[in-house]
Design a protein around this motif. Sequence first.
Motif, PDB file in Angstrom:
ATOM      1  N   GLY A  96      59.875   8.556  43.308  1.00 29.54           N
ATOM      2  CA  GLY A  96      59.712   8.101  41.933  1.00 29.54           C
ATOM      3  C   GLY A  96      59.903   9.205  40.915  1.00 29.54           C
ATOM      4  O   GLY A  96      59.695   9.006  39.724  1.00 29.54           O
ATOM      5  N   GLY A  97      60.301  10.356  41.344  1.00 28.23           N
ATOM      6  CA  GLY A  97      60.522  11.483  40.451  1.00 28.23           C
ATOM      7  C   GLY A  97      60.878  12.702  41.275  1.00 28.23           C
ATOM      8  O   GLY A  97      61.007  12.626  42.499  1.00 28.23           O
ATOM      9  N   GLU A 322      58.998   2.870  35.122  1.00 29.40           N
ATOM     10  CA  GLU A 322      59.700   4.036  34.581  1.00 29.40           C
ATOM     11  C   GLU A 322      60.736   3.674  33.532  1.00 29.40           C
ATOM     12  O   GLU A 322      61.301   4.549  32.870  1.00 29.40           O
ATOM     13  CB  GLU A 322      60.350   4.857  35.700  1.00 29.40           C
ATOM     14  N   TRP A 323      61.025   2.372  33.386  1.00 31.28           N
ATOM     15  CA  TRP A 323      61.958   1.920  32.355  1.00 31.28           C
ATOM     16  C   TRP A 323      61.244   1.310  31.152  1.00 31.28           C
ATOM     17  O   TRP A 323      61.893   0.781  30.244  1.00 31.28           O
ATOM     18  CB  TRP A 323      62.937   0.895  32.930  1.00 31.28           C
ATOM     19  N   SER A 329      59.343   9.351  24.481  1.00 29.96           N
ATOM     20  CA  SER A 329      59.528   9.654  25.901  1.00 29.96           C
ATOM     21  C   SER A 329      60.817  10.450  26.100  1.00 29.96           C
ATOM     22  O   SER A 329      61.803  10.236  25.402  1.00 29.96           O
ATOM     23  CB  SER A 329      59.614   8.369  26.722  1.00 29.96           C
ATOM     24  N   PRO A 333      63.473   9.942  33.103  1.00 28.74           N
ATOM     25  CA  PRO A 333      63.318   8.806  34.020  1.00 28.74           C
ATOM     26  C   PRO A 333      64.589   7.974  34.170  1.00 28.74           C
ATOM     27  O   PRO A 333      64.824   7.372  35.219  1.00 28.74           O
ATOM     28  CB  PRO A 333      62.193   7.985  33.369  1.00 28.74           C
TER      29      PRO A 333
END
Length: 380
Positions: A96-97, A322-323, A329, A333
Amino acid sequence: MRATVRLGRIGGIPIGLHWSVFVAVLLIGSVVAVNLPGVAPGLGFGAYLLWGCAGAAAFLLSLLAHELAHALVARRTGTEVRAITLWLLGGVSELGGQPKRPAAEAGIAFAGPLTSAVLGAAFAAGAVVAEAAGGPDLLTAVLAWLAVMNVVLAVFNLLPGTPLDGGRVVHALLWGLWGDRDRASRAAGSAGQVLGLILAGIGLFQALDGRWDGLWLVLVGWFVASAAAGESARALMGSRVAGVQVGEIMTRRPVTVPAWLSVQQLVSALTAPDAPRHRVFPVVGATGELVGVVSQGDLARVPAADRPTTPLRTVTRAVPGEWVLTADSPLDPLLDRPLTHGRDLAVVVEDGAVIGVVGPDDLARTVERRGLLTDDRAKR
């Protein structure tokens, strides 16, 4: 990569199989089966194929263990793990990152090959025990093959080029040395492209020499080179959009769609002469809160006869966390999990209400414009 078959969860991590795994089992099983008569002659090909496919399935479980090692270490370092998918050429851990520190990245990368090496030793010990105990020759042969394959997997993954684990280690070392993640990504990506071309060249030479198993190495080399090129491109994009906030590139006051419409009502609105020209729309509730997104493709999949009675909510897709962004921000992402044209949108919210959207074209346009203002060659 999307899983075709969901197997469940291990440690809370979704595990899936891509359809190509079944092709891999048959291919690998057949290759193993062809070599088994030399170990235990006199059996039918069906028996050899059964043992070969059993060995191939066990090897896929070894790949799963390899990926689980990556995933579990990643979670211990604070990196989210979304899923693990096995496919034709191995396994993919969807993070996720990115790791926050070079040491964390190196630890995640080393975990997979270390696990494969340990498994190789365990299978080798099993083969020795099976032979000493007078077990079936086929069992001993398959265990020995699994030992060799796991050691090969460990060594191969330590080759110094992304997306292989050795490339991740190189990236971590360069990142720590230079203090620049994107520069390290470009260097490790270039090494991966060279490595992929070398592997493909070796495989092609083998195939031309009559060794058709070289075609497999060509496929692996092509995959490594392609994936490395993709990671280099991602690093270049990251350097170009560094410091850019979502609010600077988003489309403000986007066209939104009420969740209480029917599919037919929205189709009628989108086919009118003055219809908006977008392909994907945020779906909102009564107070303007985000419900999800819907694309023209989603609507087209509903049979025409069912559209008047099908609520729009039933075809609305949730937006991944994440969207869902705020105006301040960063864009990172959207680079870690790219948007798909005609299907995805990043949605910008403020106090729960939709205030903007970012699509794939918005991001691509920003990267191109920033490229006009910078000399990327100077960063290499």
